[in-house]
Design a protein around this motif. Structure first.
Motif, PDB file in Angstrom:
ATOM      1  N   ASN A 437       0.867  -1.181   0.000  1.00  0.00           N
ATOM      2  CA  ASN A 437       0.000   0.000   0.000  1.00  0.00           C
ATOM      3  C   ASN A 437       0.902   1.229   0.000  1.00  0.00           C
ATOM      4  OD1 ASN A 437      -2.619   1.322   0.252  1.00  0.00           O
ATOM      5  ND2 ASN A 437      -1.941   1.892   2.309  1.00  0.00           N
ATOM      6  N   LEU A 438       1.072   1.854  -1.165  1.00  0.00           N
ATOM      7  CA  LEU A 438       2.088   2.890  -1.345  1.00  0.00           C
ATOM      8  C   LEU A 438       1.451   4.214  -1.750  1.00  0.00           C
ATOM      9  CD1 LEU A 438       4.620   0.786  -3.462  1.00  0.00           C
ATOM     10  CD2 LEU A 438       4.643   1.129  -0.981  1.00  0.00           C
ATOM     11  N   VAL A 439       2.086   5.314  -1.341  1.00  0.00           N
ATOM     12  CA  VAL A 439       1.667   6.626  -1.798  1.00  0.00           C
ATOM     13  C   VAL A 439       1.935   6.704  -3.301  1.00  0.00           C
ATOM     14  CG1 VAL A 439       3.922   7.662  -1.302  1.00  0.00           C
ATOM     15  CG2 VAL A 439       1.874   9.101  -1.382  1.00  0.00           C
ATOM     16  N   TYR A 440       1.068   7.380  -4.026  1.00  0.00           N
ATOM     17  CA  TYR A 440       1.140   7.337  -5.489  1.00  0.00           C
ATOM     18  C   TYR A 440       2.441   7.914  -6.044  1.00  0.00           C
ATOM     19  CZ  TYR A 440       0.112  12.341  -5.958  1.00  0.00           C
ATOM     20  OH  TYR A 440       0.183  13.711  -5.913  1.00  0.00           O
ATOM     21  N   THR A 441       3.112   8.786  -5.292  1.00  0.00           N
ATOM     22  CA  THR A 441       4.371   9.350  -5.781  1.00  0.00           C
ATOM     23  C   THR A 441       5.477   8.309  -5.856  1.00  0.00           C
ATOM     24  OG1 THR A 441       4.805  10.114  -3.517  1.00  0.00           O
ATOM     25  CG2 THR A 441       3.886  11.711  -5.058  1.00  0.00           C
ATOM     26  N   ALA A 454       6.603 -11.756  -8.063  1.00  0.00           N
ATOM     27  CA  ALA A 454       6.649 -12.515  -6.808  1.00  0.00           C
ATOM     28  C   ALA A 454       5.250 -12.645  -6.190  1.00  0.00           C
ATOM     29  CB  ALA A 454       7.591 -11.821  -5.828  1.00  0.00           C
ATOM     30  N   ASN A 455       4.199 -12.398  -7.011  1.00  0.00           N
ATOM     31  CA  ASN A 455       2.800 -12.486  -6.561  1.00  0.00           C
ATOM     32  C   ASN A 455       2.481 -11.493  -5.444  1.00  0.00           C
ATOM     33  OD1 ASN A 455       2.019 -14.583  -8.358  1.00  0.00           O
ATOM     34  ND2 ASN A 455       3.014 -16.088  -7.020  1.00  0.00           N
ATOM     35  N   ILE A 456       3.114 -10.334  -5.501  1.00  0.00           N
ATOM     36  CA  ILE A 456       2.823  -9.247  -4.567  1.00  0.00           C
ATOM     37  C   ILE A 456       2.189  -8.118  -5.363  1.00  0.00           C
ATOM     38  CG2 ILE A 456       3.790  -7.574  -2.940  1.00  0.00           C
ATOM     39  CD1 ILE A 456       6.084  -9.550  -2.467  1.00  0.00           C
ATOM     40  N   THR A 457       0.941  -7.799  -5.051  1.00  0.00           N
ATOM     41  CA  THR A 457       0.233  -6.755  -5.783  1.00  0.00           C
ATOM     42  C   THR A 457       0.475  -5.391  -5.138  1.00  0.00           C
ATOM     43  OG1 THR A 457      -1.780  -7.135  -4.482  1.00  0.00           O
ATOM     44  CG2 THR A 457      -1.549  -8.360  -6.543  1.00  0.00           C
ATOM     45  N   THR A 458       0.113  -4.334  -5.866  1.00  0.00           N
ATOM     46  CA  THR A 458       0.362  -2.973  -5.386  1.00  0.00           C
ATOM     47  C   THR A 458      -0.933  -2.160  -5.401  1.00  0.00           C
ATOM     48  OG1 THR A 458       1.086  -2.443  -7.633  1.00  0.00           O
ATOM     49  CG2 THR A 458       2.795  -2.786  -5.991  1.00  0.00           C
ATOM     50  N   ASN A 459      -1.111  -1.384  -4.339  1.00  0.00           N
ATOM     51  CA  ASN A 459      -2.210  -0.419  -4.248  1.00  0.00           C
ATOM     52  C   ASN A 459      -1.604   0.960  -4.014  1.00  0.00           C
ATOM     53  OD1 ASN A 459      -5.174   0.317  -3.723  1.00  0.00           O
ATOM     54  ND2 ASN A 459      -4.176   1.046  -1.857  1.00  0.00           N
ATOM     55  N   PHE A 460      -2.105   1.968  -4.740  1.00  0.00           N
ATOM     56  CA  PHE A 460      -1.578   3.328  -4.598  1.00  0.00           C
ATOM     57  C   PHE A 460      -2.664   4.267  -4.084  1.00  0.00           C
ATOM     58  CE2 PHE A 460       1.182   1.394  -7.780  1.00  0.00           C
ATOM     59  CZ  PHE A 460       2.435   1.731  -7.283  1.00  0.00           C
ATOM     60  N   TYR A 461      -2.262   5.172  -3.197  1.00  0.00           N
ATOM     61  CA  TYR A 461      -3.203   6.137  -2.618  1.00  0.00           C
ATOM     62  C   TYR A 461      -2.594   7.537  -2.642  1.00  0.00           C
ATOM     63  CZ  TYR A 461      -0.183   6.052   1.544  1.00  0.00           C
ATOM     64  OH  TYR A 461       0.886   6.156   2.411  1.00  0.00           O
ATOM     65  N   VAL A 462      -3.371   8.581  -2.625  1.00  0.00           N
ATOM     66  CA  VAL A 462      -4.776   8.650  -2.974  1.00  0.00           C
ATOM     67  C   VAL A 462      -4.812   9.123  -4.419  1.00  0.00           C
ATOM     68  CG1 VAL A 462      -6.970   9.816  -2.521  1.00  0.00           C
ATOM     69  CG2 VAL A 462      -5.461   9.200  -0.606  1.00  0.00           C
ATOM     70  N   VAL A 463      -5.464   8.400  -5.297  1.00  0.00           N
ATOM     71  CA  VAL A 463      -5.482   8.672  -6.731  1.00  0.00           C
ATOM     72  C   VAL A 463      -6.878   9.162  -7.106  1.00  0.00           C
ATOM     73  CG1 VAL A 463      -5.268   7.655  -9.031  1.00  0.00           C
ATOM     74  CG2 VAL A 463      -3.691   6.961  -7.211  1.00  0.00           C
ATOM     75  N   ASN A 464      -6.989  10.445  -7.455  1.00  0.00           N
ATOM     76  CA  ASN A 464      -8.292  11.036  -7.751  1.00  0.00           C
ATOM     77  C   ASN A 464      -8.454  11.467  -9.200  1.00  0.00           C
ATOM     78  OD1 ASN A 464      -8.960  10.860  -4.963  1.00  0.00           O
ATOM     79  ND2 ASN A 464      -7.882  12.787  -4.590  1.00  0.00           N
ATOM     80  N   GLU A 465      -7.364  11.880  -9.829  1.00  0.00           N
ATOM     81  CA  GLU A 465      -7.445  12.448 -11.169  1.00  0.00           C
ATOM     82  C   GLU A 465      -7.383  11.360 -12.244  1.00  0.00           C
ATOM     83  OE1 GLU A 465      -7.891  15.858 -12.111  1.00  0.00           O
ATOM     84  OE2 GLU A 465      -8.574  15.658 -10.041  1.00  0.00           O
ATOM     85  N   PRO A 466      -8.169  11.498 -13.326  1.00  0.00           N
ATOM     86  CA  PRO A 466      -8.159  10.495 -14.396  1.00  0.00           C
ATOM     87  C   PRO A 466      -6.781  10.257 -15.000  1.00  0.00           C
ATOM     88  CG  PRO A 466     -10.092  11.884 -14.613  1.00  0.00           C
ATOM     89  CD  PRO A 466      -9.254  12.490 -13.513  1.00  0.00           C
ATOM     90  N   TRP A 467      -5.962  11.330 -15.139  1.00  0.00           N
ATOM     91  CA  TRP A 467      -4.640  11.121 -15.723  1.00  0.00           C
ATOM     92  C   TRP A 467      -3.758  10.265 -14.825  1.00  0.00           C
ATOM     93  CZ3 TRP A 467      -0.019  12.219 -13.461  1.00  0.00           C
ATOM     94  CH2 TRP A 467       0.011  13.156 -12.433  1.00  0.00           C
ATOM     95  N   LEU A 468      -3.887  10.451 -13.512  1.00  0.00           N
ATOM     96  CA  LEU A 468      -3.073   9.677 -12.581  1.00  0.00           C
ATOM     97  C   LEU A 468      -3.562   8.223 -12.512  1.00  0.00           C
ATOM     98  CD1 LEU A 468      -0.711   9.816 -10.645  1.00  0.00           C
ATOM     99  CD2 LEU A 468      -2.271  10.606  -8.866  1.00  0.00           C
ATOM    100  N   TYR A 469      -4.866   8.062 -12.552  1.00  0.00           N
ATOM    101  CA  TYR A 469      -5.425   6.703 -12.593  1.00  0.00           C
ATOM    102  C   TYR A 469      -5.009   5.997 -13.885  1.00  0.00           C
ATOM    103  CZ  TYR A 469      -8.889   2.938 -12.491  1.00  0.00           C
ATOM    104  OH  TYR A 469      -9.507   1.714 -12.492  1.00  0.00           O
ATOM    105  N   SER A 470      -4.986   6.738 -14.992  1.00  0.00           N
ATOM    106  CA  SER A 470      -4.550   6.171 -16.272  1.00  0.00           C
ATOM    107  C   SER A 470      -3.099   5.711 -16.192  1.00  0.00           C
ATOM    108  CB  SER A 470      -4.714   7.204 -17.388  1.00  0.00           C
ATOM    109  OG  SER A 470      -6.069   7.571 -17.550  1.00  0.00           O
ATOM    110  N   LEU A 471      -2.269   6.518 -15.540  1.00  0.00           N
ATOM    111  CA  LEU A 471      -0.861   6.150 -15.388  1.00  0.00           C
ATOM    112  C   LEU A 471      -0.717   4.896 -14.540  1.00  0.00           C
ATOM    113  CD1 LEU A 471       2.101   6.869 -15.925  1.00  0.00           C
ATOM    114  CD2 LEU A 471       2.047   8.315 -13.891  1.00  0.00           C
TER     115      LEU A 471
END
Length: 524
Positions: A437-441, A454-471
């Motif tokens: 669980n990582l900050v989006y920067t 290694a079967n470790i997924t990633t979650n990023f916070y807090v992502v609000n803008e469409p361009w950042l979600y697209s990235l």
């Protein structure tokens, strides 16, 4: 002056009159003066001031782009100001409007100057515009300096934005160079010495060549072959849906579920009598009506209130009054009525709601302050609520808190253990970590691929803008925590997505078209 009038040809020059009028406040023809071949385009004073005009344009552009791309964090900025000023106001929107107005003003001055130069007119900037230029320059420098001191991570946001906007910024830069070809060619041709011509044209051509070739060094995860794009990242509602309802309330989480969110994120504190409840801030001042109910306790820590006292507070009226997000739409009358009746939510109720809708949950746990009766028992109290009271399906719990992780794994097997920072893969596997669980920067497509292997997924916070979600989508992120589930859910594909072949065509056509236009301008 009289002799000049007699010698002038009085053909109509409405275009030049408008240019000189707006730039110099010299509306009458005899007040203007053409540049003689081989002579400087302006006086020494104007020559010294013109670089300041260009610098004001560049710095205002940099700040406007920087602040505009930082929209993702406007709420955090306004919340920071609330903590310092004591009242809520959308300062972020005010700064954006001021920056846009000042940039438009300084851009107009620069365009007028370029047009006057292209018409062979001597420059004379009116004193009022000089004051305006200094204001724009001072505002831009002050804001950029303040950002560098108070919001250092903002630079990372800007660097990330280049990964999706660079191809289009490149086109904009080429368009500016085409526009500049007009005055450059005019003064180069009128120069009486070869050295002067080289001084005028040389830097222009060098910059143009640099812009023609810069795409060779560009990288964007959204420029990829067809069929290589991964699945759309799951959406986890940050404190629910705080753009649609008061944060951390039942209404907020229901709105997330209603708009198809895949998970719910919240913050957990412990009341003085041991009831885990949802509250982000240390105090109750921002998100409740404590000033009306307990006016003498507005600065008191939320954890020092009993659950009975907390139940008497309203957790929704502040939302309708302050409208905490830029661009919030109007609520229906039914939603307004529902928001006004929201109260502080318990962890138990939150978990039952998530379990009934089969939604993932992730939460930050806040240890009670000193002298709190549950300061050393808080984690066990939280686990009791999860395991014995709410009885949520364990695979839905993303356990983030890092202390006593081994104990939690022993008493509650089945949780998806999540780490809040990057670490070597060996260490993560050793502690049975399955998600970061990582900050989006901290977003990096290379790191995402490495952890995914290694079967470790990633979650990023807090992502609000469409361009950042697209990235995040193009980079391969598994999920994001967001305030805008209702907006991002409708995104069918990443913005700026294109194949390398499409980008090459766009790049080559831009370069060829601009080269043709610039050549045409110089020849004619």
């Amino acid at each position: 002056v009289v002799r000049r009038r007699l010698l002038q040809q009085y053909e109509q020059q409405h275009f030049v009159s408008c240019l000189a009028g707006f730039y110099s406040c010299r509306w009458k023809r005899y007040q203007r003066e053409r540049t003689e071949p081989g002579k400087c385009c302006c006086s020494l004073r104007e020559c010294m001031f013109f670089p300041l005009l260009v610098a004001a344009f560049c710095l205002s552009l940099v700040f406007l782009y920087t602040w505009g791309e930082g929209k993702n964090d406007y709420n955090s900025f306004d919340w920071y100001n609330y903590g310092n000023l004591g009242y809520w106001f959308l300062w972020s929107l005010v700064i954006l409007i001021v920056a846009a107005v000042l940039f438009a003003y300084i851009s107009l001055l620069l365009v007028l100057a370029m047009c006057l130069l292209a018409e062979g007119q001597r420059l004379y900037l009116h004193w009022s515009h000089k004051i305006g230029t200094f204001l724009v320059l001072g505002f831009s420098i002050a804001c950029l300096f303040a950002l560098s001191i108070l919001w250092r991570d903002h630079r990372k946001t800007v660097r990330l934005s280049f990964q999706v906007t660079a191809p289009y910024l490149h086109i904009g830069a080429i368009a500016i160079m085409v526009f500049l070809a007009w005055p450059v060619s005019f003064h180069a041709i009128r120069a009486d010495k070869k050295v002067t011509q080289v001084i005028i044209v040389g830097p222009y051509l060098a910059m143009l060549l640099f812009l023609f070739l810069i795409p060779l060094g560009m990288y964007s995860p959204c420029i990829r072959e067809m069929g290589t794009l991964g699945p759309k990242p799951a959406l986890i509602g940050h404190r629910g849906a705080p753009m649609l309802a008061p944060e951390n309330t039942e209404m907020s989480f229901l709105k997330t579920i209603e708009h198809g969110g895949d998970g719910l994120e919240t913050d957990v504190a412990i009341s003085y009598d041991g009831v885990p409840f949802l509250m982000h801030d240390d105090t109750l001042r921002r998100t409740t009506n404590i000033a009306e109910v307990y006016p003498n306790d507005t600065g008191k820590a939320a954890s020092f209130f009993s659950w009975d006292a907390l139940q008497k507070l309203n957790a929704g009226t502040w939302f309708l009054k302050n409208k905490p997000f830029v661009g919030m739409g109007s609520l229906s009358k039914a939603d307004q009525k529902q928001a006004m009746n929201q109260s502080i939510y318990t962890l138990s109720s939150f978990l039952r709601l998530a379990d009934s809708h089969n939604k993932l949950v992730i939460f930050d746990l806040y240890r009670p302050p000193e002298k709190h009766p549950y300061r050393n028992l808080w984690l066990r109290k939280v686990l009791d609520v999860i395991l014995k009271e709410a009885k949520i399906k364990r695979h839905l719990v993303l356990w983030l808190h890092n202390s006593v992780r081994s104990f939690v794994q022993s008493v509650a097997p089945g949780f998806q253990h999540t780490m809040g920072r990057k670490a070597p893969i060996e260490d993560l596997l050793k502690h049975n970590i399955v998600k970061l669980n990582l900050v989006y920067t901290d977003m990096s497509s290379e790191d995402i691929r490495k952890y995914a292997a290694a079967n470790i997924t990633t979650n990023f916070y807090v992502v609000n803008e469409p361009w950042l979600y697209s990235l995040a989508w193009c980079s391969g992120a598994h999920s994001v925590t967001t305030n805008a589930v209702h907006l991002l859910k409708d995104l069918s594909q990443p913005l700026f997505l294109m194949t390398p072949q499409q980008y090459s065509i766009m790049w080559i056509l831009t370069d060829l078209t601009s080269a043709f236009l610039i050549t045409l301008i110089f020849v004619l």
